[in-house]
Design a protein around this motif. Structure first.
Motif: not given
Length: 365
Positions: A16-24, A32-35, A59-65, A81-90
């Motif tokens: 799971a890719l999720v922005p959990l820290t700034r600047p995310g 997203l993570l709660a869902g 894993r926290d992406t912190a809005a960093d590609p 087996v797969a990856i889910a998530g992420e909010y920021h488009s870039v």
């Protein structure tokens, strides 16, 4: 807590890719993570999938590609087996490109940038609508309301630039003009002067949340010269409770895009109640996107197994009830990934006099 170890023979692991820290955008990441977590918990309570429990490796992406790419590499090594998530488009785009290179299924929950990969790929699917569909809907809403002088306060990024391009093309085709005001060298008070200069009747916020979006709204609302200007937020900043907390009454009457129907069906209503209890506040559509992501992946694993290639091959054959409607994936001309084409789009705003409440201002489509 987020899991850190790969699954055992008794578990099936999903990254799971999720922005959990700034600047995310931390609030979006939390929803997203709660869902994601709620769906995993419910599926496991019902016996798991194929006799195995699902496990999330978060894993926290912190809005960093770059962090996202490193996370995809790590999760692939750990055997997900797969990856889910992420909010920021870039960020999602960077993750999608890497997942395609590695042959790792990626179901993107929330990012909307039209082209998540350079070339068509079988490895990536998406639940959120492509940006062109949502933002054209928003442009049509402005045109129907009679607005023909629109200003955009924008920051530099591929996502915001894409949004400006979509809005300009669609609005100008309907006889309106769009002025793109870069915030790179302006403060909010200087922006107000620019709005007067352009004689804008609408200001659209194509900027980050909470800043500079919050400061811009406060400055415009407090400038007597701009008492009649409308503010809009196609990127959805007002969806989250933080918006109302920071702005109070100024948070209301700012239309935004949200990807859910005006009224949820029984499944969606049940999940919304459970998410409200988990989050301690009204869940956003992003939380519903997270839940639906796991529902889709569970169905793929249940029907086609845990082999990565089998999951990727299953996208066009998946049919499953989600919280916001019946989910199926198709190829569309605008995108390079498998796309849920039926996702509902609603234009809503926080209610004047009661900004804790959100009301629809345009029919879901």
């Amino acid at each position: 807590m987020a899991s850190t170890d790969p699954g055992s023979e008794e578990t099936t692991t999903i990254g799971a890719l999720v922005p959990l820290t700034r600047p995310g955008w931390v609030e979006a990441g939390r929803h997203l993570l709660a869902g994601l977590q709620l769906a995993v918990s419910e599926i496991n309570s019902a016996g798991g999938v194929g006799g195995k429990a699902l496990e999330l490796l978060v894993r926290d992406t912190a809005a960093d590609p770059q962090k996202a790419v490193a996370a995809v590499d790590e999760l692939a090594r750990l055997g997900v087996v797969a990856i889910a998530g992420e909010y920021h488009s870039v960020v999602a785009r960077a993750a999608a490109v890497r997942a395609d290179e590695l042959g790792l299924p990626f179901l993107c929950s929330s990012a909307v940038l039209d082209r998540l990969t350079d070339q068509a790929t079988k490895w990536v699917a998406r639940l959120a609508p492509p940006q062109s569909r949502g933002w054209q809907t928003y442009a049509d809403f402005l045109s129907r309301a009679g607005h023909d002088r629109i200003a955009v306060a924008s920051q530099q990024s591929v996502y915001w630039a894409s949004g400006v391009h979509i809005l300009r093309d669609h609005l100008e085709a309907n006889g309106a003009t769009l002025s793109d005001i870069s915030m790179s060298s302006l403060d909010p008070s200087m922006l107000c002067d620019q709005l007067i200069h352009h004689r804008a009747t609408v200001l659209l916020l194509l900027v980050g949340q909470p800043e500079p979006a919050i400061s811009i709204v406060k400055s415009v609302r407090n400038d007597g010269r701009l008492s009649t200007i409308k503010i809009g937020a196609p990127a959805g900043q007002p969806e989250f409770a933080e918006w109302a907390t920071l702005l109070g009454e100024d948070s209301a009457a700012i239309p935004f895009l949200r990807y859910r129907p005006g009224h949820l069906d029984p499944l969606g209503s049940r999940v919304e109640r459970a998410l409200r209890e988990k989050l301690g506040e009204a869940p956003s559509f992003v939380a519903l996107e997270g839940y639906d992501t796991i529902v889709v992946l569970a169905q793929a694993i249940r029907s086609y197994g845990t082999d990565r290639n089998s999951i990727a091959e299953s996208w066009p054959r998946i049919e499953v009830a989600g919280t916001r409607g019946h989910i199926q994936f198709f190829r569309t001309p605008a995108t390079t990934v498998w796309q849920w084409t039926g996702v509902p789009i609603q234009i809503a705003e926080r209610t004047p006099g009661n900004p804790a409440q959100i009301r629809g201002v345009d029919d879901a489509r």
